[in-house]
Scaffold this motif. Structure first.
Motif, short mmCIF file in Angstrom:
data_model
loop_
_atom_site.label_atom_id
_atom_site.label_comp_id
_atom_site.label_asym_id
_atom_site.label_seq_id
_atom_site.Cartn_x
_atom_site.Cartn_y
_atom_site.Cartn_z
N GLU A 46 0.82 -1.20 0.00
CA GLU A 46 0.00 0.00 0.00
C GLU A 46 0.86 1.25 0.00
OE1 GLU A 46 -2.40 0.17 3.54
OE2 GLU A 46 -0.67 0.31 4.87
N LEU A 47 0.28 2.31 -0.55
CA LEU A 47 0.97 3.60 -0.59
C LEU A 47 1.01 4.21 0.81
CD1 LEU A 47 0.50 6.38 -3.20
CD2 LEU A 47 0.23 6.94 -0.79
N VAL A 48 2.17 4.75 1.16
CA VAL A 48 2.32 5.47 2.41
C VAL A 48 2.42 6.97 2.15
CG1 VAL A 48 3.76 5.82 4.46
CG2 VAL A 48 3.47 3.51 3.50
N ALA A 49 3.35 7.36 1.28
CA ALA A 49 3.56 8.78 1.02
C ALA A 49 4.25 8.93 -0.33
CB ALA A 49 4.42 9.41 2.10
N ASP A 61 -4.19 8.25 4.55
CA ASP A 61 -4.97 8.74 5.69
C ASP A 61 -4.47 8.13 7.01
OD1 ASP A 61 -8.19 8.84 3.96
OD2 ASP A 61 -6.56 10.29 4.07
N SER A 62 -4.03 6.91 6.96
CA SER A 62 -3.61 6.21 8.18
C SER A 62 -2.34 6.79 8.79
CB SER A 62 -3.40 4.72 7.89
OG SER A 62 -2.42 4.55 6.89
N VAL A 63 -1.59 7.59 8.03
CA VAL A 63 -0.33 8.13 8.55
C VAL A 63 -0.32 9.64 8.62
CG1 VAL A 63 0.89 6.11 7.64
CG2 VAL A 63 0.90 8.26 6.34
N LYS A 64 -1.38 10.29 8.16
CA LYS A 64 -1.43 11.75 8.21
C LYS A 64 -1.30 12.25 9.64
CE LYS A 64 -4.06 12.68 4.00
NZ LYS A 64 -5.36 13.10 3.40
N GLY A 65 -0.47 13.28 9.79
CA GLY A 65 -0.24 13.83 11.13
C GLY A 65 0.86 13.12 11.89
N ARG A 66 1.33 11.98 11.36
CA ARG A 66 2.39 11.23 12.04
C ARG A 66 3.64 11.08 11.17
NH1 ARG A 66 1.63 6.01 13.26
NH2 ARG A 66 0.18 5.61 11.54
N PHE A 67 3.46 10.91 9.88
CA PHE A 67 4.58 10.69 8.96
C PHE A 67 4.80 11.93 8.09
CE2 PHE A 67 4.30 5.75 8.50
CZ PHE A 67 4.28 5.63 9.88
N GLN A 81 10.00 10.39 7.67
CA GLN A 81 10.05 10.56 9.12
C GLN A 81 8.76 10.00 9.69
OE1 GLN A 81 12.51 11.86 11.20
NE2 GLN A 81 11.18 11.10 12.84
N MET A 82 8.90 9.04 10.59
CA MET A 82 7.73 8.36 11.16
C MET A 82 7.71 8.60 12.67
SD MET A 82 7.87 4.78 9.02
CE MET A 82 9.35 4.21 9.84
N ASN A 83 6.68 9.28 13.12
CA ASN A 83 6.50 9.57 14.55
C ASN A 83 5.25 8.88 15.07
OD1 ASN A 83 8.75 11.33 14.42
ND2 ASN A 83 7.43 13.04 13.82
N SER A 84 5.16 8.79 16.39
CA SER A 84 3.98 8.17 17.03
C SER A 84 3.65 6.83 16.39
CB SER A 84 2.77 9.12 16.92
OG SER A 84 3.06 10.37 17.53
N PRO A 87 1.66 -0.33 16.41
CA PRO A 87 1.92 -1.71 15.98
C PRO A 87 1.43 -1.99 14.56
CG PRO A 87 1.16 -1.69 18.24
CD PRO A 87 1.04 -0.28 17.74
N GLU A 88 0.36 -1.33 14.15
CA GLU A 88 -0.16 -1.56 12.80
C GLU A 88 0.71 -0.93 11.71
OE1 GLU A 88 -1.84 -0.36 15.45
OE2 GLU A 88 -3.25 1.24 14.86
N ASP A 89 1.72 -0.17 12.10
CA ASP A 89 2.69 0.34 11.12
C ASP A 89 3.76 -0.70 10.78
OD1 ASP A 89 2.52 3.46 12.87
OD2 ASP A 89 1.56 2.98 10.95
N THR A 90 3.75 -1.81 11.48
CA THR A 90 4.73 -2.87 11.22
C THR A 90 4.58 -3.38 9.80
OG1 THR A 90 4.84 -3.55 13.54
CG2 THR A 90 5.45 -5.19 11.88
N ALA A 91 5.69 -3.35 9.05
CA ALA A 91 5.67 -3.77 7.65
C ALA A 91 7.07 -3.65 7.08
CB ALA A 91 4.72 -2.88 6.84
#
Length: 115
Positions: A46-49, A61-67, A81-84, A87-91
């Motif tokens: 899946e696309l992250v950024a 949407d799942s990473v907005k405000g954190r990445f 840059q990945m903050n906060s 566990p579901e970010d594991t990949a």
């Protein structure tokens, strides 16, 4: 042949931070778009950024405000840059670069978020 080399993955506790790097073997100005994707076990990639050569970035949407995605043109490197972290970010996180009809992928770097 284009090479994309990711680094910066690892094991981090929930709420922690990591910064992934993607170093390209040639100028990132050659690419129309660069970005990050991820693939968790048993799931589709899946696309992250993404970051186009011009224009605004795009975040899932799942990473907005954190990445945050950024680039250093002088180093031919794109960062995630990945903050906060959760566990579901594991990949496995993959760097992606597109130059017109050509698409390139890095080898991937594992990110594990666990206590």
């Amino acid at each position: 042949q284009v090479q994309l080399v990711e680094s910066g993955g690892g094991l981090v506790q929930p709420g922690g931070s990591l910064r992934l790097s993607c170093a390209a073997s040639r100028s990132i100005f050659d690419f129309n778009r660069m970005g990050w994707y991820r693939q968790a076990p048993g799931k589709e990639r899946e696309l992250v950024a993404t970051m186009p050569s011009s224009g605004s970035t795009n975040l899932a949407d799942s990473v907005k405000g954190r990445f945050t995605i950024s680039r250093d043109n002088a180093k031919n490197t794109v960062y995630l840059q990945m903050n906060s972290l959760k566990p579901e970010d594991t990949a496995v996180y993959y760097c992606n670069a597109q130059a017109f009809t050509s698409v390139y992928w890095g080898q991937g770097t594992q990110v594990t978020v666990s206590s």
